[in-house]
Design an enzyme around this catalytic site. Structure first.
Site, mmCIF file in Angstrom:
data_model
loop_
_atom_site.group_PDB
_atom_site.id
_atom_site.type_symbol
_atom_site.label_atom_id
_atom_site.label_comp_id
_atom_site.label_asym_id
_atom_site.label_seq_id
_atom_site.Cartn_x
_atom_site.Cartn_y
_atom_site.Cartn_z
ATOM 1 N N LYS A 1 -79.598 8.178 -21.230
ATOM 2 C CA LYS A 1 -78.835 7.924 -22.461
ATOM 3 C C LYS A 1 -78.025 6.642 -22.222
ATOM 4 O O LYS A 1 -76.977 6.656 -21.565
ATOM 5 C CB LYS A 1 -77.946 9.152 -22.744
ATOM 6 C CG LYS A 1 -76.633 8.883 -23.446
ATOM 7 C CD LYS A 1 -76.785 8.502 -24.894
ATOM 8 C CE LYS A 1 -75.423 8.164 -25.495
ATOM 9 N NZ LYS A 1 -75.256 6.721 -25.731
ATOM 10 N N GLU B 1 -69.152 7.342 -11.743
ATOM 11 C CA GLU B 1 -68.763 5.964 -11.394
ATOM 12 C C GLU B 1 -67.878 5.479 -12.531
ATOM 13 O O GLU B 1 -68.376 5.146 -13.612
ATOM 14 C CB GLU B 1 -70.015 5.069 -11.272
ATOM 15 C CG GLU B 1 -71.013 5.522 -10.224
ATOM 16 C CD GLU B 1 -70.532 5.311 -8.799
ATOM 17 O OE1 GLU B 1 -69.584 4.521 -8.598
ATOM 18 O OE2 GLU B 1 -71.084 5.944 -7.901
ATOM 19 N N CYS C 1 -66.193 -3.169 -13.921
ATOM 20 C CA CYS C 1 -65.346 -2.094 -13.379
ATOM 21 C C CYS C 1 -64.546 -2.565 -12.169
ATOM 22 O O CYS C 1 -63.513 -1.975 -11.860
ATOM 23 C CB CYS C 1 -66.189 -0.879 -13.035
ATOM 24 S SG CYS C 1 -67.644 -1.309 -12.092
ATOM 25 N N GLU D 1 -56.762 0.627 -17.039
ATOM 26 C CA GLU D 1 -57.864 -0.327 -16.883
ATOM 27 C C GLU D 1 -57.902 -1.216 -18.122
ATOM 28 O O GLU D 1 -58.145 -0.741 -19.231
ATOM 29 C CB GLU D 1 -59.192 0.422 -16.755
ATOM 30 C CG GLU D 1 -60.363 -0.513 -16.604
ATOM 31 C CD GLU D 1 -61.689 0.200 -16.522
ATOM 32 O OE1 GLU D 1 -61.889 1.200 -17.241
ATOM 33 O OE2 GLU D 1 -62.534 -0.248 -15.737
#
Ligand code: NAP
Length: 473
Positions: free
Chosen positions: A174, A247, A281, A375
């Protein structure tokens, strides 16, 4: 262009299609299938149906399929890079880099497919274990659900599909709704390379509705997820006894110690902060620089940031293009403004033009400001100073995340200390936290996730260790 689902080795129509737009110019790229729950179940049926064929396939055949996929991508390198640039607004030269890494990732997967093995166990090391020969084997898990983000639409798919197929699993993939086309393209390469029908299925649609079917179906043995911490937590809490690899995000930090010759490495540091619009990331978000070199460091950093060419991702010269959504631009700008209100100094950028946010540099943000502790996932970096190296280490660790950290220092003692003290998945000495090559173990601690990718390490997560003990008398 109409993009159907890919199930059981075939292009499959569904009831609903959603227009996909280029984030840079707003032009429509495709109509993409929105899988209903029935479609997702069909994809799982198909993956479950191919489990036996994949588990029985010889290692050299799995290896060959993966090698051929790498070759097909190499042949279509430019086409693949343009596809990434169009659907994700990744500047073309960076998209080419992603394609090259994808080729590398499938090449590693092809090589690792030939190296999956167990070990012999000295059973007589324990009283009662005498008179036995024992060994372990690594067996595929079966159906793996792979859920991937928008920011590396080809290489992060490769980090899941590559090791899963190398180990003899089957996959329902997906991809992110903004970047489905790269994933479908990869499925077509696997088909051409001779992967059995059903071994790789791609379903697009709303993350929640597709995800919930994948996560709750007992035939799915593992969910491997790359994306935001919020969704990662939701998956972990709802996946029952399935194996789950997460992750997730970070607010990666870089320490620049006194005595660092930063002129040489400044282009690399600036790239680490702003590449792919900061939507990486392990993008540099927090820089802690020694007070004695701070003024010069900041002026050189800003000068280097000023050289970045902002614009059309398809332009050869562009370094920085549109962010993935208007909402993300607005969110990042609000966080910058909040930091300024709390006392940070905005020394560069801060403005946006449509979905492009200029490279933005703040000085002395509070560690409790969102631009620091959350973040930011945008081209926004803050630079703070330190006097004591130990304080810099403590500030890097003062985070809910822990993916990678970078430390520039000439002092060997400090380098080893940083390697020991920093609570992250990877410490890069004399490099930026953004450094990654595709075979190294990669993953985080704390809210940055759990489990490791990097083909060999992902293979361990994607196989079951079985012990065989043979009693000899
Ligand atoms: P995201 O919003 O979490 O989406 C990631 C994937 O999850 C997409 O395919 C999304 O589908 C799907 N999803 C959304 N809701 C779901 C649900 N309830 N159940 C199951 N799946 C669901 O993340 P993103 O914005 O694409 O990517 C950015 C994040 O990824 C950042 O936090 C970044 O740090 C992280 N990231 C981590 C790594 C790493 O290796 N650690 C690498 C790259 C990115 P839709 O697109 O349809 O919503």
């Amino acid at each position: 262009m109409k993009q159907n689902l890919w199930i059981n080795g075939e292009s499959v129509e569904t009831e609903t299609y959603r227009p996909l737009f280029n984030p840079f110019n707003g032009e429509k790229i495709a109509d993409v299938a929105e899988a209903g729950k029935k479609d997702v179940r069909k994809a799982i049926d198909s993956a479950a149906g191919a489990v036996r064929a994949m588990a029985e396939m010889d290692a050299h055949k799995r290896s060959d399929i993966l090698r051929r996929v790498a070759e097909f991508i190499q042949e279509d390198r430019e086409e693949c890079a343009r596809l990434i640039a169009e659907e994700s607004s990744k500047p073309l030269k960076i998209a080419r880099g992603e394609v090259d890494r994808t080729i590398m990732t499938y090449t590693f997967a092809s090589e690792e497919a030939r190296r999956i093995h167990g070990e012999t166990i000295p059973m007589d090391a324990a009283p009662g274990g005498e008179g036995r020969v024992a060994y372990t084997v690594r067996e595929p898990l079966g159906v793996i659900a792979a859920i991937t983000p928008f920011n590396f639409p080809m290489n992060l798919v490769a980090h899941k599909v590559g090791p899963a197929i190398a180990a003899g699993n089957t996959v329902v993939l997906k991809p992110a709704s903004q970047t489905p086309l790269s994933a479908y393209k990869i499925a077509s390469y696997f088909h051409r390379a001779g992967l059995p029908a059903g071994a790789l299925n791609v379903v697009t649609g709303s993350g929640k509705s597709v995800g919930d079917v994948l996560i709750s179906d007992d035939r799915v043995k593992m969910v491997t997820f790359t994306g935001s911490p919020e969704v990662g937590k939701h998956i972990r809490e709802n996946a029952g006894l399935k194996r789950v690899t997460l992750e997730l995000g970070s607010n990666s930090a870089l320490i620049v110690d006194e005595g660092t010759d930063f002129n040489k490495v400044m282009p690399r540091i600036v790239t680490g902060a702003f590449s792919n619009q900061g939507q990486v990331c392990i993008s540099i978000q927090r820089i802690f620089v020694h007070e004695s070199i701070a003024d010069k460091f900041v002026s050189t950093f800003v000068e280097e940031a000023g050289k970045l060419k902002v614009g059309n991702p398809l332009d050869e010269q562009t370094d920085l293009a549109a962010m993935i959504s208007a909402n993300d631009v607005a969110r990042a700008k609000t966080w910058v403004q909040d930091a300024v209100e709390n006392g940070a100094e905005l020394v560069y950028g801060g403005e946006s033009d449509k979905q492009i946010l200029k490279p933005t540099v703040l000085l002395n943000a509070q560690l409790t400001d969102k631009v620091s502790c959350e973040e930011v996932f945008a081209p926004v970096v803050h630079i703070n100073t330190f006097i004591e190296f130990d304080d810099a280490l403590a500030q890097v660790n003062d985070s809910q995340f822990g993916l990678q950290a970078g430390v520039y220092t000439k002092d060997l003692q400090k380098a080893f200390k940083a390697a020991k003290i920093l609570h992250v998945g990877g410490v890069m000495i004399n490099d930026i936290p953004t450094f990654r090559v595709d075979h190294m173990p990669y993953g985080g601690v704390k809210l940055s996730g759990n489990g490791r990718e990097g083909i060999k390490y992902a293979l361990e997560e994607m196989t079951e260790l079985k012990l065989v003990s043979i009693k000899l008398d």
